[in-house]
Design an enzyme around this catalytic site. Structure first.
Site, mmCIF file in Angstrom:
data_model
loop_
_atom_site.group_PDB
_atom_site.id
_atom_site.type_symbol
_atom_site.label_atom_id
_atom_site.label_comp_id
_atom_site.label_asym_id
_atom_site.label_seq_id
_atom_site.Cartn_x
_atom_site.Cartn_y
_atom_site.Cartn_z
ATOM 1 N N CYS A 1 45.766 25.095 42.604
ATOM 2 C CA CYS A 1 45.973 26.587 42.142
ATOM 3 C C CYS A 1 44.827 27.192 42.879
ATOM 4 O O CYS A 1 44.697 27.095 44.088
ATOM 5 C CB CYS A 1 45.984 26.736 40.869
ATOM 6 S SG CYS A 1 46.506 28.659 40.527
ATOM 7 N N GLN A 2 44.047 28.053 42.144
ATOM 8 C CA GLN A 2 42.852 28.776 42.682
ATOM 9 C C GLN A 2 41.922 27.849 43.506
ATOM 10 O O GLN A 2 41.290 28.070 44.190
ATOM 11 C CB GLN A 2 42.220 29.406 41.622
ATOM 12 C CG GLN A 2 41.120 30.570 42.134
ATOM 13 C CD GLN A 2 40.467 31.065 40.858
ATOM 14 O OE1 GLN A 2 40.569 30.589 39.906
ATOM 15 N NE2 GLN A 2 39.889 32.289 41.198
#
Lengths: 366, 253
Positions: free
Chosen positions: A150-151
């Site tokens: 994800c991030q």
């Protein structure tokens, strides 16, 4: 006037009684559980390095190592890594360890007000780069395998682009790259964060950071609730009654709740870049995103890349992830579609097995 | 000299040495005094007129708002703060106590938040009404098709799905985005004004303020970055050694 609809009154009454019984069962079961019974992140590990509240852990190997090069897993700043080790029998990280990998993970912790000036450049160049160096030194290698989720995948992309010599293989999970990719898909119910961020002016985001210092985790929580309004409205009534019929299901539900409640703040400076430069301006894919004064050129990513995504991801719609293929410099690029949602990929037993097998095989062959 | 005057009096046969017209002097003094009073009175009237002109209409408008709750919620929130500023924000005089008009600034976002709450309620009512309308339409369709539901559970599922779709639609609408923008702006401005007031209190009690602590953080952060740059430069000058290193380096945070 509500029109008459054909529902058998007797079956309706029976269903009402049954629902009451199920609600009572769920309440009784919930009443027996204490918060400390809800344990997460139980896979054995040791702290090997710390920079302030940011900690590098190494998981205790459970079997002979298949690969000499360790894997560093980087999760998002806006969620704790513990979701990757949510429950003992369905732990993404434990599965990697059981698969014979030497696994490290970074816990970004909970940034305080004193960290509000930490931007993505600090996360990549100050923290992540030091953790990579520490692992290289411990294992006496020049490069490691980096697995960003994800991030954390964006941080990993930035690091790999700025220090390609330190990354042997780059693995990414549900990682946003084209932040306007949701517009290409145009699926209602998908990419609400994109719509939310784009609806704000740059000045609004700056005003939030000026006023709050860090963006509290609760703001992210509210945005996620609005993404799936029904699930949010029925979580503590219909869903809780449903899972409350089975102790194992109830504990899984409570572990997820514990993880959700443990949502860290986004440091102010990082949030400005994340929302303005990436979500609004989409600078990464344009080759104009800068961290620590350096332009991130995805073309510098020449190491092998495994990009894992899911077609049913409503937080990071797949087009946001798969766009990477057109921008990296490597010729060894593999896209791996997996079944499940954005979080489900890492908490569902079936998806975990699929990811584990593919990751181990992919790494073994390189 | 006193002796000379006494001698003079004796020689002149008792005539006074100074010829003072007390009556005339008193008249002149009275005229001057009256002129002075008139002048001060005129000055006072000018000030009163200035204050009246400056604050009267604003005060009247403020009072009108204060007794009309609907105006507080629905009127121009910015107007209240401006009115109060109009009354109290005189030019600063060095030795005269001044009213801190900044304190009134918090009113503006507070009232805007009230308005947003009202507007959201109005919009939310429409959204839920729309969900009910769609639900009724689906029930009507089922009735016309003489379709039987498996039980109340299926009907609840139908309702839930309709609510979900309707709310998702609303959450992605420009109407919602506008409300959200207004909310963010008002809430954050409220927060900043609140901090401003709190910092005033902190200053009175010699307590560090958020602004001061943030400034310290900024300095420390700049030093951290400088250390990082220097370390990197030093490392680049030293060729990397391959022998076994220590298990872990010391923490730098």
């Amino acid at each position: 006037m509500i029109p008459h609809h054909p529902v058998d009154p007797m079956s309706a009454m029976l269903e009402l009684v049954e629902t009451g019984t199920r609600a009572a069962n769920a309440t009784r079961m919930l009443g027996r559980v204490r918060d400390r019974d809800v344990d997460v992140a139980t896979t054995p590990k040791e702290e090997v390095h710390r920079i302030g509240s940011k900690v590098l852990y190494r998981f205790t190997p459970q079997r002979e190592k298949l690969l000499p090069v360790p894997v560093l897993v980087i999760y998002a700043l806006v969620g704790r890594y513990t979701v990757l080790d949510l429950q003992e029998d369905r732990s993404f990280l434990r599965n990697l360890v059981d698969g014979g990998l030497d696994v490290y993970v970074v816990d970004w912790g909970h940034p305080g007000r004193g960290d509000h000036l930490d931007d993505l450049g600090d996360y990549v160049e100050l923290y992540l780069d030091e953790f990579v160096d520490v692992i290289c030194e411990r294992h006496d290698v020049d490069a490691i395998n980096l697995f960003g989720i994800c991030q954390g995948g964006v941080l990993s992309l930035c690091h790999a682009a700025l220090h390609p010599e330190k990354i042997r293989n780059l693995l990414l999970g549900v990682t946003p790259v084209d932040f306007h990719g949701d517009l290409v898909e145009g699926r209602p119910g998908h990419g609400f964060m994109n719509v939310w961020a784009r609806s704000l002016e740059r000045e609004d985001i700056d005003l939030m950071v000026d006023a709050l210092g860090n963006l509290p985790g609760d703001i992210g929580g509210i945005a996620f609730s609005m993404m799936t309004p029904l699930r949010s409205l029925t979580k503590y009534n219909l869903t809780l009654v449903e899972v409350g019929q089975n102790e194992a299901k109830l504990m899984n539900f409570l572990r997820m709740e514990k993880w959700l409640a443990d949502r860290p703040a986004h440091t102010g400076a990082a949030a400005r870049q994340w929302l303005n430069d990436l979500y609004k301006e989409n600078l990464l894919i344009k080759g104009e995103f800068t961290v620590d004064g350096q332009k991130v050129d995805l073309g510098n990513i020449t190491m092998p890349v495994l990009n894992i995504y899911t077609e049913t991801d409503h937080i990071i719609p797949p087009r946001m992830t798969t766009a990477l293929e057109d921008h990296v410099g490597t010729e060894d690029y593999t896209a791996l579609p997996v079944k499940g949602g954005h979080i489900g990929v890492f908490v569902s037993g079936r998806a975990q097995k699929q990811v584990q097998e593919n990751v181990v095989d992919w790494l073994k062959s390189r | 000299m006193a002796e000379d005057e006494k001698a003079g009096e004796g020689a002149g046969g008792g005539a006074p040495a100074f010829d003072i017209d007390f009556t005339r002097t008193l008249q002149q003094f009275g005229q001057l005094s009256a002129a002075s009073v008139e002048m001060w009175s005129a000055w006072r009237k000018t000030w009163a007129s200035l204050l009246q002109e400056r604050g009267g209409p604003a005060l009247e408008a403020t009072m009108r708002r204060m007794v009309d709750p609907s105006a507080w919620a629905g009127g121009d929130a910015r107007g209240v703060a401006e009115d109060l500023e109009q009354v109290f924000a005189m030019p600063r005089l060095a030795d005269v106590l001044a009213v801190d008009v900044q304190a009134f600034r918090i009113l503006e976002p507070s009232l805007e938040l009230l308005r947003i709450g009202r507007d959201h309620t109005m919009v939310a009512t429409q959204v839920w009404t729309e969900a009910c309308r769609r639900f009724q339409a689906r029930l009507e369709e089922a009735r016309k098709a003489r379709r039987r539901f498996d039980g109340p559970g299926e009907v609840v599922d139908l309702w839930n799905n309709i609510v979900d779709d309707t709310l998702i639609e609303f959450n992605r609408s420009e109407h919602f985005a506008d409300l959200q923008r207004r909310f963010v702006r008002a809430m954050m401005r409220y927060r900043i004004e609140q901090r401003h007031l709190a910092e005033k209190v902190c200053e009175v009690y010699d307590l560090p303020t958020r602004t001061e602590v943030d400034e310290l953080h900024r300095k420390v952060h700049e030093l951290q970055r400088e250390v990082r740059r220097l370390r990197r430069a030093a490392k680049a000058e030293t060729p990397r050694e391959r022998p076994q290193r220590a298990r872990a380096r010391s923490a730098t945070g």
